[in-house]
Design a protein around this motif. Structure first.
Motif, PDB file in Angstrom:
ATOM      1  N   ASP A 155      85.968  -3.088 -24.871  1.00  6.73           N
ATOM      2  CA  ASP A 155      84.600  -3.420 -24.419  1.00  6.73           C
ATOM      3  C   ASP A 155      83.541  -3.164 -25.500  1.00  6.73           C
ATOM      4  N   GLY A 156      83.984  -3.059 -26.741  1.00 12.90           N
ATOM      5  CA  GLY A 156      83.044  -2.823 -27.839  1.00 12.90           C
ATOM      6  C   GLY A 156      82.474  -4.115 -28.403  1.00 12.90           C
ATOM      7  N   PRO A 157      81.718  -3.991 -29.499  1.00 10.16           N
ATOM      8  CA  PRO A 157      81.138  -5.171 -30.125  1.00 10.16           C
ATOM      9  C   PRO A 157      82.184  -6.034 -30.851  1.00 10.16           C
ATOM     10  N   VAL A 158      81.972  -7.330 -30.778  1.00  8.34           N
ATOM     11  CA  VAL A 158      82.777  -8.305 -31.513  1.00  8.34           C
ATOM     12  C   VAL A 158      81.791  -9.091 -32.362  1.00  8.34           C
ATOM     13  N   ARG A 159      82.191  -9.431 -33.559  1.00  6.55           N
ATOM     14  CA  ARG A 159      81.350 -10.377 -34.297  1.00  6.55           C
ATOM     15  C   ARG A 159      82.196 -11.448 -34.950  1.00  6.55           C
ATOM     16  N   PRO A 160      81.594 -12.651 -35.099  1.00  6.44           N
ATOM     17  CA  PRO A 160      82.323 -13.637 -35.902  1.00  6.44           C
ATOM     18  C   PRO A 160      82.321 -13.071 -37.305  1.00  6.44           C
ATOM     19  N   ASP A 161      83.280 -13.472 -38.111  1.00  4.38           N
ATOM     20  CA  ASP A 161      83.261 -12.969 -39.489  1.00  4.38           C
ATOM     21  C   ASP A 161      82.826 -14.127 -40.368  1.00  4.38           C
ATOM     22  N   HIS A 162      83.262 -14.136 -41.598  1.00  4.39           N
ATOM     23  CA  HIS A 162      82.798 -15.171 -42.529  1.00  4.39           C
ATOM     24  C   HIS A 162      82.881 -16.559 -41.915  1.00  4.39           C
ATOM     25  N   GLY A 163      81.880 -17.359 -42.195  1.00  5.52           N
ATOM     26  CA  GLY A 163      81.912 -18.748 -41.750  1.00  5.52           C
ATOM     27  C   GLY A 163      81.990 -19.673 -42.956  1.00  5.52           C
ATOM     28  N   ARG A 164      82.191 -20.952 -42.653  1.00  5.98           N
ATOM     29  CA  ARG A 164      82.106 -21.966 -43.713  1.00  5.98           C
ATOM     30  C   ARG A 164      80.629 -22.181 -44.032  1.00  5.98           C
ATOM     31  N   MET A 165      80.361 -22.815 -45.138  1.00  2.78           N
ATOM     32  CA  MET A 165      78.982 -23.224 -45.424  1.00  2.78           C
ATOM     33  C   MET A 165      78.885 -24.702 -45.030  1.00  2.78           C
ATOM     34  N   VAL A 166      78.052 -24.971 -44.039  1.00  2.00           N
ATOM     35  CA  VAL A 166      77.966 -26.349 -43.518  1.00  2.00           C
ATOM     36  C   VAL A 166      76.514 -26.826 -43.505  1.00  2.00           C
ATOM     37  N   TRP A 167      76.339 -28.133 -43.352  1.00  2.00           N
ATOM     38  CA  TRP A 167      75.023 -28.759 -43.186  1.00  2.00           C
ATOM     39  C   TRP A 167      74.046 -28.401 -44.305  1.00  2.00           C
ATOM     40  N   GLY A 168      74.597 -28.177 -45.497  1.00  2.00           N
ATOM     41  CA  GLY A 168      73.753 -27.912 -46.662  1.00  2.00           C
ATOM     42  C   GLY A 168      73.071 -26.561 -46.663  1.00  2.00           C
TER      43      GLY A 168
END
Ligand code: CS2
Ligand code: MN
Length: 354
Positions: A311-324
């Motif tokens: 039940d703790g925090p979740v975060r997305p991690d690295h993302g792609r670089m999109v839409w300039g």
């Protein structure tokens, strides 16, 4: 599980807490005082100002990533106890402000490594990627230069310039330190800080090594299920736990992430959920979060976290670089926001199936 988003502070980030607030499901940020060096005692006023800034945007500080650990602690050099005292003071000050989660890593000299920070994909986006052949063809100095030259002037978390300037000296202090010794040093550190963590109920969440193997001959001790179990046993306390980073552990296809999650019930304090795409031996791209885009089964991962009652925090991690978009490598707004929506969708479906 609560959804959070990493934020690098007004001075370094291209993204604002007000923008983060508009991503559905996000309740808090994961942040740190990026102006501090490992070993420094954090000022209460600075912690308070950060907290107020985040709360003004309608969010909470869900955790600190990271309070970095001085190399004297990792290498057990003569100043170790002094730096542990400093760390304890910082924890006290964080605890007094109600902060109850601290992510850290125990990687010698530097944090994560990649061979490319903006590898073009066929869809026109770019991603961070790792190719052992490229990394092994360079010495440490060359790798540093290559990473630095690709960062386009943005801050690279874990690659503080002041620290990098000392890299020769840092490599020196790890001579003679093997995995066994490094584990001992981690145990010493954890046992020293657990009392203050217990007093304020601060959960310490170690981040796995990234990638999950040794690079440049340095010892690495948080790579797989066995390491994770061992480090839990180094300091038995409800406050000693793990950041389950699927991308870091998942860099090694032999790591069965859902099984690792299930084996760590009660010990996962924080989760980084992202996907990787295997391209060959020790070669991978950081794909979009979606299962179909990479090699990890994100549904099984979220389900395992749900099943153990995380039940703790979740975060997305690295993302792609999109839409300039232009931002810190891996830390743009768009792809990580898409990642959160996807993870939230998985979670809703899992909840409703129960
Ligand atoms: C993070 C790590 O951006 C990243 O790769 O997951 O830098 C992480 O913040 C540290 O290893 C934790 O101390
Ligand atoms: Mn991570």
């Amino acid at each position: 599980m609560k959804m959070t988003f990493r934020w690098f502070g007004d001075k370094f980030d291209t993204i604002t807490p007000e923008q983060i607030r508009q991503i559905p499901a996000v309740v808090g940020v994961i942040t740190t005082l990026y102006d501090t060096m490992p070993g420094e005692v954090w000022e209460t006023a600075a912690i308070r100002a950060l907290k107020e800034r985040v709360e003004r945007a309608g969010l909470e500080i869900s955790g600190i990533e990271s309070v970095n650990i001085h190399d004297a602690i990792k290498a057990a050099s003569s100043e170790r106890d002094m730096y542990i005292e400093n760390y304890i003071k910082t924890l006290e000050r964080l605890g007094e402000q109600g902060i109850d989660l601290v992510c850290y890593n125990f990687m010698p000299v530097f944090d994560w490594t990649r061979s490319d920070l903006a590898k073009p994909r066929s869809d026109g986006s770019t991603v961070l990627s790792y190719d052992a052949e490229i990394i092994e063809s360079m010495d440490f100095e060359q790798m540093l230069e290559s990473i630095g030259s690709k960062s386009e002037g943005y801050l690279l978390p874990g690659w503080e310039p002041e620290r990098m300037a000392r890299n020769k000296e840092l490599f020196e202090i790890y001579k003679g330190i093997d995995e066994h010794k490094l584990k001992e040093n981690l145990g010493y550190f954890l046992r020293a800080i657990m009392p203050v963590c217990e007093k304020y109920n601060i959960k310490m969440a170690i981040h796995p090594d990234d990638p999950a193997w040794s690079v440049f001959g340095l010892p690495r001790i948080v790579k797989d299920a066995e390491d994770l179990q061992e480090l839990i046993n180094l300091a038995p306390s409800p406050c000693n736990g793990i950041t389950l980073c699927t991308g870091s552990l998942g860099s090694n296809p032999e790591n069965d992430i859902p099984a690792i999650i299930r084996s760590l019930k009660g010990k996962i304090h924080f989760a980084h959920t992202r996907n990787v795409k295997y391209l060959g031996y020790r070669k991978f791209d950081e794909s979009a979060h979606l299962s179909d885009d990479g090699s990890l089964d994100m549904y099984e991962i979220i389900k395992a976290l749900y099943d153990i009652g995380f039940d703790g925090p979740v975060r997305p991690d690295h993302g792609r670089m999109v839409w300039g978009e232009k931002s810190m490598p891996g830390y743009g707004l768009y792809d990580r926001a898409m990642g959160i929506c996807y993870l939230s969708g998985l979670l809703e479906a899992i909840r409703k199936q129960k």
